[in-house]
Write a protein that holds these residues in place. Structure first.
Motif, short mmCIF file in Angstrom:
data_model
loop_
_atom_site.label_atom_id
_atom_site.label_comp_id
_atom_site.label_asym_id
_atom_site.label_seq_id
_atom_site.Cartn_x
_atom_site.Cartn_y
_atom_site.Cartn_z
N GLN A 169 -7.91 2.60 0.46
CA GLN A 169 -8.17 1.35 1.16
C GLN A 169 -8.42 1.55 2.66
OE1 GLN A 169 -8.01 -1.95 -0.47
NE2 GLN A 169 -8.31 -0.50 -2.14
N GLN A 170 -7.75 2.55 3.23
CA GLN A 170 -7.82 2.69 4.69
C GLN A 170 -7.51 4.13 5.11
OE1 GLN A 170 -4.70 1.07 7.63
NE2 GLN A 170 -6.26 -0.55 7.61
N ASN A 214 -11.76 1.04 7.25
CA ASN A 214 -11.38 0.21 6.10
C ASN A 214 -12.48 0.30 5.04
OD1 ASN A 214 -8.83 -1.12 6.90
ND2 ASN A 214 -10.07 -1.97 8.56
N GLN A 232 -6.54 3.45 -5.28
CA GLN A 232 -7.84 3.36 -4.62
C GLN A 232 -7.64 3.49 -3.12
OE1 GLN A 232 -10.08 -0.13 -5.60
NE2 GLN A 232 -10.41 0.47 -7.73
N SER A 282 -4.15 5.40 3.18
CA SER A 282 -3.49 4.29 2.49
C SER A 282 -4.22 3.96 1.21
CB SER A 282 -3.44 3.05 3.39
OG SER A 282 -2.64 3.29 4.54
N LYS A 325 0.83 -1.18 0.00
CA LYS A 325 0.00 0.00 0.00
C LYS A 325 0.88 1.25 0.00
CE LYS A 325 -3.88 -2.06 2.53
NZ LYS A 325 -4.66 -2.02 3.78
N SER A 334 -14.10 -1.08 1.35
CA SER A 334 -14.18 -2.25 0.49
C SER A 334 -15.15 -1.96 -0.65
CB SER A 334 -14.64 -3.49 1.27
OG SER A 334 -15.92 -3.28 1.84
N LYS A 340 -4.14 1.66 -2.61
CA LYS A 340 -3.62 0.53 -3.37
C LYS A 340 -4.13 0.67 -4.79
CE LYS A 340 -2.99 -4.48 -3.12
NZ LYS A 340 -3.30 -5.70 -2.33
#
Length: 211
Positions: free
Chosen positions: A168-169, A183, A166, A161, A141, A185, A163
């Motif tokens: 992610q967190q 988080n 995108q 963060s 990440k 998704s 990835k």
């Protein structure tokens, strides 16, 4: 108290996304700016955990979110109770189904020291509000550490963060050491979002509080 924490948290998140990004050099700020400048919209599910300074879980929640720059976002918490925060570019609506109450604020009057949103084109840039650094990790990440330059902000540190560009967190640490971990998704970047997603219609019988 818990409801105010949620409201301030989501406003802080929106503040991060809606900052106009002015970059002058090849720095971590430029890397983050490139990602966010391409993130004109987002749709995702979220799972959120709030811990105190000793690592004890204080609150857990989940739901869906959507944003469209500039100035529109929706944070729909479904568990453990239904709360909805919507910004339509002019007003900020916070609806609590359990209390049967909606609070309405002028979106542009939300104070940035909370921190809050900066939506207007004249707002100061990311580099003026935060010191941005990259964080090295082994999780594939790309993580950025944002430290507010002002002391009167709600959070001391924010970690973003990504990835493959995108989100992610998010991890936010406040002045008391309390940590919020979010988080994401099923992330969709730049989805076609209808304006009705960011429109709030007051249900019958709900008290409206204007601030």
């Amino acid at each position: 108290m818990q409801k105010n924490i949620l409201k301030n948290l989501v406003i802080a998140i929106a503040f991060i996304f809606f900052l106009p990004l002015t970059v002058f050099a090849a720095t971590p700020t430029q890397q983050l700016a490139a990602i966010l400048n391409n993130l004109q919209g987002m749709q995702a599910q979220f799972a959120q955990t709030v811990q105190d300074g000793h690592g004890q879980i204080m609150q857990q929640s989940s739901g869906t979110m959507a944003l469209s720059r500039p100035g529109k976002f929706r944070w729909d918490t479904r568990n453990p109770s239904h709360q909805l925060l919507i910004a339509d570019g002019q007003k900020l609506w916070f609806y609590d189904e359990e209390l049967q109450q909606v609070t309405v604020q002028n979106q542009h009057a939300v104070h940035t020291g909370s921190p809050a949103m900066l939506l207007e084109g004249s707002a100061i840039s990311l580099t003026q509000d935060f010191t941005v650094n990259t964080v090295t990790g082994n999780d594939n990440k790309q993580t950025f550490k944002l430290t507010p330059r002002k002391k009167d902000t709600l959070f001391n540190t924010v970690y973003l963060s990504f990835k493959q560009n995108q989100l992610q967190q998010m991890r936010l640490i406040d002045n008391l050491g309390q940590e919020t971990l979010i988080n994401f998704s099923r992330v969709i970047v730049n989805p076609p979002l209808n304006n009705t997603v960011f429109r709030f219609i007051t249900p019958k019988g709900v008290e409206v509080v204007n601030q």
